[in-house]
Design a protein around this motif. Structure first.
Motif, PDB file in Angstrom:
ATOM      1  N   ASN A  16      16.425-146.896 -64.691  1.00  0.00           N
ATOM      2  CA  ASN A  16      15.984-146.080 -65.824  1.00  0.00           C
ATOM      3  C   ASN A  16      17.158-145.559 -66.641  1.00  0.00           C
ATOM      4  OD1 ASN A  16      14.092-144.586 -67.412  1.00  0.00           O
ATOM      5  ND2 ASN A  16      14.659-142.760 -66.278  1.00  0.00           N
ATOM      6  N   ARG A  22      11.305-147.425 -67.668  1.00  0.00           N
ATOM      7  CA  ARG A  22      10.890-146.981 -66.339  1.00  0.00           C
ATOM      8  C   ARG A  22      10.391-148.173 -65.538  1.00  0.00           C
ATOM      9  NH1 ARG A  22      12.590-142.312 -63.973  1.00  0.00           N
ATOM     10  NH2 ARG A  22      11.353-142.007 -62.091  1.00  0.00           N
ATOM     11  N   SER A  28       5.951-145.442 -60.881  1.00  0.00           N
ATOM     12  CA  SER A  28       7.208-144.878 -60.384  1.00  0.00           C
ATOM     13  C   SER A  28       7.355-143.412 -60.772  1.00  0.00           C
ATOM     14  CB  SER A  28       8.388-145.689 -60.927  1.00  0.00           C
ATOM     15  OG  SER A  28       8.473-145.572 -62.341  1.00  0.00           O
ATOM     16  N   CYS A  29       6.786-143.016 -61.927  1.00  0.00           N
ATOM     17  CA  CYS A  29       6.852-141.605 -62.323  1.00  0.00           C
ATOM     18  C   CYS A  29       6.103-140.703 -61.349  1.00  0.00           C
ATOM     19  CB  CYS A  29       6.266-141.426 -63.726  1.00  0.00           C
ATOM     20  SG  CYS A  29       7.365-141.944 -65.051  1.00  0.00           S
ATOM     21  N   LEU A  98       3.931-140.841 -67.333  1.00  0.00           N
ATOM     22  CA  LEU A  98       4.897-141.535 -68.176  1.00  0.00           C
ATOM     23  C   LEU A  98       4.699-141.165 -69.636  1.00  0.00           C
ATOM     24  CD1 LEU A  98       7.166-143.734 -68.198  1.00  0.00           C
ATOM     25  CD2 LEU A  98       5.342-145.400 -68.613  1.00  0.00           C
ATOM     26  N   GLU A 111      11.520-144.577 -72.376  1.00  0.00           N
ATOM     27  CA  GLU A 111      10.476-144.082 -71.489  1.00  0.00           C
ATOM     28  C   GLU A 111      11.053-143.035 -70.548  1.00  0.00           C
ATOM     29  OE1 GLU A 111       7.823-148.207 -71.259  1.00  0.00           O
ATOM     30  OE2 GLU A 111       8.988-147.526 -69.529  1.00  0.00           O
ATOM     31  N   TYR A 112      10.305-141.998 -70.317  1.00  0.00           N
ATOM     32  CA  TYR A 112      10.743-140.932 -69.416  1.00  0.00           C
ATOM     33  C   TYR A 112       9.505-140.317 -68.759  1.00  0.00           C
ATOM     34  CZ  TYR A 112       9.306-137.814 -73.217  1.00  0.00           C
ATOM     35  OH  TYR A 112       8.578-137.164 -74.190  1.00  0.00           O
ATOM     36  N   CYS A 113       9.759-139.597 -67.683  1.00  0.00           N
ATOM     37  CA  CYS A 113       8.680-138.942 -66.941  1.00  0.00           C
ATOM     38  C   CYS A 113       8.599-137.481 -67.349  1.00  0.00           C
ATOM     39  CB  CYS A 113       8.917-139.047 -65.435  1.00  0.00           C
ATOM     40  SG  CYS A 113       8.935-140.739 -64.822  1.00  0.00           S
TER      41      CYS A 113
END
Length: 306
Positions: A16, A22, A28-29, A98, A111-113
């Motif tokens: 990431n 991601r 995965s988040c 996500l 992309e981030y959580c």
């Protein structure tokens, strides 16, 4: 569990950071925070269990002849620790999701959580997850930081108090005292490593909770990355520290490595070599439970065929 963290979570985080994508997406988040919080729970409850074991060893009326605990009992305790830690970490699966952000300069999508419960959850579950989110900082600090440290310190103080009192009344065996000292040092070392590695995360959580409106997203991402780095560091150092401080476990591990490298097939070794191997196996006893001292064989009467 440390191996699972390094094997699954570490590649996801590195991927990431490099690609800004991601790996495994929304899964995965949810799974990575769940496994990381479960890791804290496993370590917390394991340290508490080891503290109780040391207390029982100090207060046992026959501490030097304490039997080895049955395998079924040990498995049951490990199951309680693992299942309990995973159960307490279930809200992490429902808390994260996500999200995507487009850079205004380059136009690339990252992309981030984000910590935001899904609105599709049932009303009762949604309210519970929101309650968990609001109390998450203090839950972290109280259960996963204060509890193992205070529990370990309290058990060590009581154990040392009892041990010093017993030394005045009776003299214990030198080998038994050294074994008890090694085990206590092992638990203290594990607690110190855990405390040092979880302190930055708790400090960051408190800072973010009270100063998040004034902090940029880049700063929050950096703090989160630092917290994960310390968690990966703990997962890497803990097994090495355990193998180094706990000599029976380290010796058993080295014997297994040598056995895997040289092959474990039957050989024509002498009886002397088999006796040494048997002695090593007996020395590689349980980490937290002491073997009873074997009584010497009875003396044979003079004049017998032996």
């Amino acid at each position: 569990w440390d191996f699972l963290i390094l094997f699954f979570c570490l590649p996801v985080v590195i991927f990431n950071e490099i690609t800004k994508k991601r790996l495994l997406g929304d899964l995965s988040c949810r799974i990575v925070p769940f496994m990381e919080v479960s890791s804290l729970g496993v370590t917390t409850f394991s340290l508490c269990a080891l503290g109780i074991d040391r207390f029982h060893a100090a207060t046992s009326p026959q501490a030097s002849a304490r039997p080895i605990e049955q395998c079924q009992s040990i498995i049951a305790k490990l199951a309680v620790i693992w299942v309990g830690s995973m159960t307490l970490s279930v809200p992490e699966i429902l808390l994260w999701q996500l999200a995507q952000d487009t850079s205004p300069v380059s136009g690339t999508v990252t992309e981030y959580c984000t910590m935001k419960p899904s609105s599709n959850l049932p009303e009762s579950v949604y309210s519970l997850v929101l309650t968990y989110q609001n109390a998450r900082m203090w839950w972290y600090f109280g259960c996963y930081f204060c509890l193992p440290i205070l529990f370990t310190v309290s058990c060590q103080m009581v154990t040392r108090r009892i041990s010093s009192t017993e030394k005045k009344t009776e003299c214990r065996g030198t080998k038994h005292s050294q074994c008890e000292s090694h085990l206590n040092c092992t638990i203290i070392g594990l607690t110190i490593i855990y405390g040092l590695c979880t302190t930055p995360e708790n400090v960051c959580n408190i800072v973010v909770a009270y100063m998040s409106p004034d902090m940029s997203k880049q700063t929050l991402d950096l703090l989160n990355l630092i917290n994960q780095f310390f968690l990966f560091f703990k997962c890497s150092v803990t097994p090495v520290l355990l193998l180094c401080l706990c000599r029976p476990l380290g010796q058993a591990f080295m014997d297994c490595c040598c056995c895997c490298c040289e092959g474990c097939g039957p050989d024509t070794a002498s009886s002397e070599g088999s006796a040494d191997s048997k002695l090593k196996t007996e020395m590689s006893s349980s980490i937290f439970f002491d073997k009873p001292r074997e009584s010497p064989p009875p003396l044979l009467a003079l004049g017998t065929p032996c």
